[in-house]
Write a protein that holds these residues in place. Structure first.
Motif, mmCIF file in Angstrom:
data_model
loop_
_atom_site.group_PDB
_atom_site.id
_atom_site.type_symbol
_atom_site.label_atom_id
_atom_site.label_comp_id
_atom_site.label_asym_id
_atom_site.label_seq_id
_atom_site.Cartn_x
_atom_site.Cartn_y
_atom_site.Cartn_z
ATOM 1 N N ASN A 101 13.364 -3.172 -7.820
ATOM 2 C CA ASN A 101 14.033 -2.978 -6.534
ATOM 3 C C ASN A 101 13.078 -3.280 -5.383
ATOM 4 O OD1 ASN A 101 16.294 -2.263 -4.980
ATOM 5 N ND2 ASN A 101 15.680 -0.120 -4.860
ATOM 6 N N PHE A 102 11.825 -2.854 -5.532
ATOM 7 C CA PHE A 102 10.809 -3.065 -4.495
ATOM 8 C C PHE A 102 10.489 -4.549 -4.336
ATOM 9 C CE2 PHE A 102 6.165 -2.242 -3.163
ATOM 10 C CZ PHE A 102 6.521 -2.157 -1.822
ATOM 11 N N ILE A 103 10.340 -5.252 -5.442
ATOM 12 C CA ILE A 103 10.040 -6.687 -5.391
ATOM 13 C C ILE A 103 11.163 -7.449 -4.699
ATOM 14 C CG2 ILE A 103 9.746 -8.759 -6.818
ATOM 15 C CD1 ILE A 103 8.256 -7.012 -8.845
ATOM 16 N N LEU B 247 0.830 -1.203 0.000
ATOM 17 C CA LEU B 247 0.000 0.000 0.000
ATOM 18 C C LEU B 247 0.868 1.258 0.000
ATOM 19 C CD1 LEU B 247 -2.869 -0.974 2.482
ATOM 20 C CD2 LEU B 247 -3.053 -0.630 0.005
ATOM 21 N N GLU B 248 1.858 1.293 0.880
ATOM 22 C CA GLU B 248 2.762 2.452 0.929
ATOM 23 C C GLU B 248 3.569 2.566 -0.356
ATOM 24 O OE1 GLU B 248 3.665 2.613 5.750
ATOM 25 O OE2 GLU B 248 5.059 1.596 4.403
ATOM 26 N N GLY B 249 4.052 1.431 -0.841
ATOM 27 C CA GLY B 249 4.855 1.454 -2.057
ATOM 28 C C GLY B 249 4.082 1.967 -3.253
ATOM 29 N N THR B 250 2.815 1.594 -3.344
ATOM 30 C CA THR B 250 1.969 2.083 -4.447
ATOM 31 C C THR B 250 1.838 3.601 -4.399
ATOM 32 O OG1 THR B 250 0.731 0.001 -4.413
ATOM 33 C CG2 THR B 250 -0.294 1.887 -5.512
ATOM 34 N N VAL B 251 1.695 4.133 -3.182
ATOM 35 C CA VAL B 251 1.595 5.591 -3.029
ATOM 36 C C VAL B 251 2.885 6.261 -3.505
ATOM 37 C CG1 VAL B 251 1.437 7.484 -1.355
ATOM 38 C CG2 VAL B 251 -0.076 5.490 -1.148
ATOM 39 N N PHE B 252 4.032 5.743 -3.097
ATOM 40 C CA PHE B 252 5.295 6.365 -3.481
ATOM 41 C C PHE B 252 5.573 6.226 -4.974
ATOM 42 C CE2 PHE B 252 6.556 5.667 1.120
ATOM 43 C CZ PHE B 252 6.489 7.010 1.438
ATOM 44 N N LEU B 253 5.254 5.075 -5.539
ATOM 45 C CA LEU B 253 5.470 4.883 -6.975
ATOM 46 C C LEU B 253 4.587 5.806 -7.797
ATOM 47 C CD1 LEU B 253 5.691 0.984 -7.090
ATOM 48 C CD2 LEU B 253 7.522 2.563 -7.723
ATOM 49 N N THR B 254 3.440 6.163 -7.238
ATOM 50 C CA THR B 254 2.483 7.024 -7.947
ATOM 51 C C THR B 254 2.735 8.497 -7.701
ATOM 52 O OG1 THR B 254 0.804 5.292 -7.711
ATOM 53 C CG2 THR B 254 0.022 7.490 -8.290
ATOM 54 N N ASN B 255 3.084 8.858 -6.464
ATOM 55 C CA ASN B 255 3.155 10.272 -6.069
ATOM 56 C C ASN B 255 4.536 10.886 -6.125
ATOM 57 O OD1 ASN B 255 0.466 10.021 -5.602
ATOM 58 N ND2 ASN B 255 0.534 10.365 -3.408
ATOM 59 N N VAL B 256 5.586 10.087 -6.112
ATOM 60 C CA VAL B 256 6.952 10.618 -6.087
ATOM 61 C C VAL B 256 7.642 10.286 -7.403
ATOM 62 C CG1 VAL B 256 9.182 10.619 -4.906
ATOM 63 C CG2 VAL B 256 7.071 10.337 -3.585
ATOM 64 N N GLY B 257 8.266 11.279 -7.998
ATOM 65 C CA GLY B 257 8.953 11.085 -9.262
ATOM 66 C C GLY B 257 10.079 10.078 -9.185
ATOM 67 N N ALA B 258 10.305 9.365 -10.277
ATOM 68 C CA ALA B 258 11.334 8.326 -10.302
ATOM 69 C C ALA B 258 12.731 8.891 -10.053
ATOM 70 C CB ALA B 258 11.304 7.599 -11.644
ATOM 71 N N LEU B 259 12.941 10.154 -10.427
ATOM 72 C CA LEU B 259 14.265 10.765 -10.276
ATOM 73 C C LEU B 259 14.286 11.791 -9.154
ATOM 74 C CD1 LEU B 259 15.186 11.152 -14.060
ATOM 75 C CD2 LEU B 259 15.848 9.341 -12.475
ATOM 76 N N THR C 248 11.472 3.653 5.052
ATOM 77 C CA THR C 248 12.124 2.478 4.485
ATOM 78 C C THR C 248 11.487 2.090 3.161
ATOM 79 O OG1 THR C 248 12.631 1.673 6.708
ATOM 80 C CG2 THR C 248 12.737 0.075 4.922
ATOM 81 N N ILE C 249 10.159 2.113 3.109
ATOM 82 C CA ILE C 249 9.470 1.740 1.870
ATOM 83 C C ILE C 249 9.759 2.744 0.763
ATOM 84 C CG2 ILE C 249 7.221 1.338 0.805
ATOM 85 C CD1 ILE C 249 8.229 -0.883 2.654
ATOM 86 N N PHE C 250 9.916 4.022 1.115
ATOM 87 C CA PHE C 250 10.288 4.979 0.072
ATOM 88 C C PHE C 250 11.618 4.583 -0.563
ATOM 89 C CE2 PHE C 250 13.025 8.509 -1.136
ATOM 90 C CZ PHE C 250 12.312 8.985 -2.235
ATOM 91 N N MET C 251 12.601 4.239 0.275
ATOM 92 C CA MET C 251 13.905 3.832 -0.261
ATOM 93 C C MET C 251 13.786 2.553 -1.088
ATOM 94 S SD MET C 251 16.558 4.749 2.851
ATOM 95 C CE MET C 251 15.536 4.318 4.269
ATOM 96 N N ALA C 252 12.921 1.640 -0.657
ATOM 97 C CA ALA C 252 12.744 0.377 -1.381
ATOM 98 C C ALA C 252 12.065 0.585 -2.731
ATOM 99 C CB ALA C 252 11.928 -0.597 -0.537
ATOM 100 N N THR C 253 11.236 1.625 -2.851
ATOM 101 C CA THR C 253 10.538 1.892 -4.116
ATOM 102 C C THR C 253 11.276 2.912 -4.972
ATOM 103 O OG1 THR C 253 9.177 3.553 -2.989
ATOM 104 C CG2 THR C 253 8.257 1.346 -3.206
#
Length: 467
Positions: A169-171, A25-37, A200-205
């Motif tokens: 990286n997340f997987i 759930l957290e990872g989905t938020v970060f992948l969607t809301n935070v830019g890849a770079l 931690t999840i932000f770093m993982a994603t």
């Protein structure tokens, strides 16, 4: 025994499910809301991921010297300008990025513009775009590299290629940290909380290598504690697994190899002193040549001061260095609290989970007439504390040598360049409070014959927590 195993498996299942649900759930938020770079040190993590995906991670670097007299090894990588000349890359601290976890990253729209730019062939580093692809051992970028490779070979646009690297990286993180929850015999829910904290999840994603550091450290700690609860000597296969994890700690980020001190806390009935010395020697014999060869040829350590002058000062004034780092360690909690809710909320979650684990742990009463018995009883707690402070000291020492001029610093002055995320990989040491040597173990092996050893090794293998 079967009932206990069934209960352990049940706890593992629920703890892993809790970890996966919250993390995804957290990872989905970060992948969607935070830019890849949008990440710390993007010129290192993103460029190294691209170099791994395109097979350039072992390009021989060019040697030079910077203005401070430090040796510089510049690794040049070539490729698509849309990946290597991305002006929308945003370099920021983790806590600044996730100060509001639900906010949409304002830099994401500009990063997506790379999908509409023409592709040209460029080489990094150049005058405008730096690159630090050779700061860490290449394998720490293997998951990101696989994801970027898949994106490049399926015709995706640049932004989605980076997203593939993040997802891979997340997987990989979810798999390794989930494995650590399964392996650790107790404290599974605390591990689940530690693994699913949103910093931690932000770093993982992200494309950061920190996800590898965190998950490998978690696996080492979990596997160690799984061995510590056994009533049979550690087998060769088990020692080999522990040896492999130790080598990974050393190669991936050397400061975390201090966790290997835990091995010396095992009772003699599980691992004799001779075998502990063998373990340490083999770890060094394998890790040092590999790391030494790679470091001498490839590794570049960026610095904004003279490392040589700082090193000489450190050896001339060791007490000052120790005092300054110790002062920074004591000030660290105050620094965290000043950051705000980005740190306060996960800290409260960890504290609550740890207190629940502490209250539910019931160690057997200790013979108060023997101080040495008490020390032996709580050996894992003492050694975990030593390992924690060794890692913290080394984590502070590196930026102290490379980002700060020791010759002009005051004794009580903040060390620039240190980031709290460097201590995240050793948080699983908090589980040490629920582990104690088996009741009947001593510091010497119990008498047994060769047949007993063979049978014991067979039983140990069949009951391995990783099965």
């Amino acid at each position: 025994m079967k009932l206990q195993a069934k209960r352990l498996n049940s706890h593992s299942t629920y703890a892993v499910l809790l970890f996966l649900v919250i993390s995804i759930l957290e990872g989905t938020v970060f992948l969607t809301n935070v830019g890849a770079l949008t990440l710390p040190d993007g010129d290192m993590h993103a460029n190294a991921s691209y170099a791994m995906a395109t097979g350039q991670i072992l390009n021989l670097p060019e040697r030079s010297t910077d203005k401070f007299g430090n040796p510089v090894k510049s690794q040049h990588i070539s490729g698509d300008s849309r990946y290597l000349h991305n002006k929308a890359m945003h370099n920021a601290l983790v806590m600044d990025i996730i100060g509001d976890p639900m906010a949409t990253d304002p830099h994401m729209a500009n990063q997506r513009l790379a999908d509409h730019l023409p592709s040209t062939q460029v080489t990094l580093p150049d005058k405008s775009f730096p690159s630090r692809t050779n700061q860490y051992f290449p394998l720490v970028y293997l998951p990101q590299g696989i994801g970027v490779w898949v994106g490049l070979h399926t015709g995706l646009g640049p932004y989605n290629v980076w997203q593939c690297g993040r997802i891979a990286n997340f997987i990989f993180y979810l798999f390794l940290f989930g494995l650590s929850i399964v392996m650790i015999p107790r404290g599974k829910y605390l591990m689940a909380v530690l693994g699913s904290l949103y910093p931690t999840i932000f770093m993982a994603t992200s494309l950061m290598s920190d996800a590898m550091f965190i998950s490998v450290c978690a696996c080492f700690i979990a596997y160690f504690f799984s061995l510590s609860t056994r009533d049979r000597p550690v087998t060769r296969v088990q020692m080999g697994i522990l040896l492999g994890l130790t080598v990974c700690l050393f190669l991936f980020k050397t400061v975390y190899v201090a966790l290997a001190l835990l091995v010396w806390a095992l009772p003699g009935s599980l691992l004799t002193t001779k075998r502990k010395a063998t373990f340490t020697g083999l770890s060094a014999l394998i890790a040092l040549p590999i790391y030494g060869l790679w470091s001498s040829i490839y590794q570049n350590v960026p610095a904004i001061v003279s490392i040589s002058d700082n090193t000489h000062f450190m050896f001339r004034h060791p007490l000052k260095v120790i005092f300054t780092i110790s002062w920074n360690l004591m000030e660290f909690p105050k620094t965290l609290m000043r950051i705000g809710s980005a740190v306060l909320v996960p800290t409260l979650f960890v504290l609550a989970a740890w207190l629940i684990l502490f209250m539910s742990s019931r160690p057997a009463p200790v013979d108060q007439s023997s101080p040495t018995a008490s020390v032996r009883r709580y050996r894992y707690i003492w050694v975990s504390m030593v390992a924690f402070f060794c890692v913290a000291f080394l984590a502070y020492l590196f930026p102290y040598l490379t980002w700060n001029d020791m010759t002009v610093m005051k004794n009580a002055q903040a060390i620039q360049g240190f980031q709290g995320r460097y201590l995240t990989p050793i948080l699983p040491l908090l589980t040490c409070i629920c582990f104690f040597p088996p009741e009947r173990t001593a510091d010497a092996l119990p008498p047994h014959n060769a047949a007993d050893t063979i049978v014991g090794a067979s039983e140990a293998e069949s009951s391995s927590p990783t099965r």
